[in-house]
Design a protein around this motif. Sequence first.
Motif, PDB file in Angstrom:
ATOM      1  N   THR A   1       0.835  -1.204   0.000  1.00 34.55           N
ATOM      2  CA  THR A   1       0.000   0.000   0.000  1.00 34.55           C
ATOM      3  C   THR A   1       0.866   1.249   0.000  1.00 34.55           C
TER       4      THR A   1
ATOM      5  N   SER B   1      -5.226   3.729  -0.794  1.00 33.49           N
ATOM      6  CA  SER B   1      -3.766   3.844  -0.885  1.00 33.49           C
ATOM      7  C   SER B   1      -3.283   5.133  -0.236  1.00 33.49           C
ATOM      8  N   GLU B   2      -1.979   5.298  -0.250  1.00 35.93           N
ATOM      9  CA  GLU B   2      -1.377   6.525   0.277  1.00 35.93           C
ATOM     10  C   GLU B   2      -1.882   7.751  -0.482  1.00 35.93           C
TER      11      GLU B   2
ATOM     12  N   VAL C   1      -5.244   8.924   0.883  1.00 32.39           N
ATOM     13  CA  VAL C   1      -5.117   9.594   2.179  1.00 32.39           C
ATOM     14  C   VAL C   1      -4.587  11.013   2.000  1.00 32.39           C
TER      15      VAL C   1
ATOM     16  N   ILE D   1       2.188  10.400   3.847  1.00 27.65           N
ATOM     17  CA  ILE D   1       1.402   9.669   4.833  1.00 27.65           C
ATOM     18  C   ILE D   1       1.939   9.860   6.243  1.00 27.65           C
TER      19      ILE D   1
ATOM     20  N   LEU E   1      -8.084   7.892   8.391  1.00 25.11           N
ATOM     21  CA  LEU E   1      -7.419   6.592   8.362  1.00 25.11           C
ATOM     22  C   LEU E   1      -8.431   5.456   8.531  1.00 25.11           C
TER      23      LEU E   1
ATOM     24  N   THR F   1     -10.227   4.997   5.246  1.00 24.73           N
ATOM     25  CA  THR F   1      -9.343   4.297   4.310  1.00 24.73           C
ATOM     26  C   THR F   1      -9.284   2.809   4.640  1.00 24.73           C
TER      27      THR F   1
ATOM     28  N   ARG G   1       3.683   1.683   2.912  1.00 25.73           N
ATOM     29  CA  ARG G   1       3.504   2.939   3.638  1.00 25.73           C
ATOM     30  C   ARG G   1       2.309   2.946   4.596  1.00 25.73           C
ATOM     31  N   LEU G   2       1.160   2.414   4.175  1.00 29.13           N
ATOM     32  CA  LEU G   2      -0.023   2.441   5.041  1.00 29.13           C
ATOM     33  C   LEU G   2       0.129   1.544   6.263  1.00 29.13           C
TER      34      LEU G   2
ATOM     35  N   ALA H   1       0.136   3.053   9.642  1.00 27.43           N
ATOM     36  CA  ALA H   1      -1.118   3.464  10.286  1.00 27.43           C
ATOM     37  C   ALA H   1      -1.801   2.283  10.962  1.00 27.43           C
TER      38      ALA H   1
ATOM     39  N   MET I   1      -5.884   1.333  11.773  1.00 33.89           N
ATOM     40  CA  MET I   1      -6.466   0.651  10.617  1.00 33.89           C
ATOM     41  C   MET I   1      -6.604  -0.862  10.754  1.00 33.89           C
TER      42      MET I   1
END
Length: 395
Positions: free
Chosen positions: A214, A264-265, A268, A285, A303, A306, A331-332, A335, A339
């Motif tokens: 992601t 995806s980033e 966001v 992000i 978040l 997402t 990347r995600l 979070a 998430m």
Amino acid sequence: MNPTWNQQLIKKENKTIVLQLIMQNAPISRADIALKSGLNKGTVSTLVAELIEEQLIIETGPGVSSGGRRPVMLVFNENAGSTIGIDLGVNYILGILTDLQGNIIEKKRHSFNPTSFEHTMKQIHEDVQELISKAPKTPYGIVGIGVGAPGIVDNNSSVVLAPNLGWKNSFLKEGIEEAFQIPVIIENEANAGAYGEKMFGLGKSIDNLVYISTGIGIGTGIIMNEKLYRGSSGFSGEFGHMTINMNGETCRCGNKGCWELYASEQYVIQKALKLQLVSDENANIDQIIELAEHENDTAIELLKETAIHLGMGIVNIVHALNPQKIIVGNRLAGAKPWMEQIVQKYVKNRAMTSHQNEVKVQFSDPSFPATALGVAAFSVEHFLKRSLEKIYPTS
């Protein structure tokens, strides 16, 4: 009399078996290799002697005796060479230098916003050169360079299409090989991430898994029956471009309503700009995660939203592939506190009962370099294969 082609092939295959057993079971004795492989002790001793001479394995101290002389134990020589793995993101580059067992010697990560293919190549060359300068002296030196690219990569390591980079039919492999005269492997970054998790991360004991990368886009790598599934042309895993909103916005791939537009980033960041959570066009992000860490309600809700979108796509993957585990990385994954549980709950509530009881959804450690480790591992495997084929040509 020269050995026949069949004899050469059999010897190469036997030597591969011996090396793999040592890599997977070290420390291991010659007697145990013979027992596990079914080869006779004389054949094992001959092949082990050759592998020692080639510095691919080494003898360590004596093992435990089952009666009689204590056996000499064998291990793979992880310090016989080094390899380089590059995770080429849309807005970053991560490079690692590893030994032949995937142990990280050096790591370099930095933000990067490419303006052209040539600009990207220049930066990759600089990063690779820096990693080479940090490599220890070894018998085989740098045995390979692997690059995980965010796009469609065919079975010949050619980047056919990378929509988030604006590339089409790019000669990435040839450019790096020409510059460094080192074998290069290019792999889709999500495929490499799946392999990195399988070899070194959350997927170690899993036969069937899906890795979801992601970043600015979404890519997925699929491990089936412990092997990477690439599809007939190497193009498998483009779940990021499945439609989840038939009337949605147009994606860079040309389709409308793609999953990566909502989970995806890039989603966001674009939503954060609209909500005025961030004002900088170079927002990332990490800024939104930092706001969430400071209990900014708007950032947290973004978040969570997402996470719901991410869950939608994961349910489709669960129904399509029935994996044991789905790993969310890149990347995600940073979070995770806001998430992961929401995604897990969504899958539990929406997936068919027959499927969702079998699958575990887990976020990876955002600092774990799955893609870079995956392509580094591919490079090591190709090096070992080349070494055996060089000694025992099969054609």
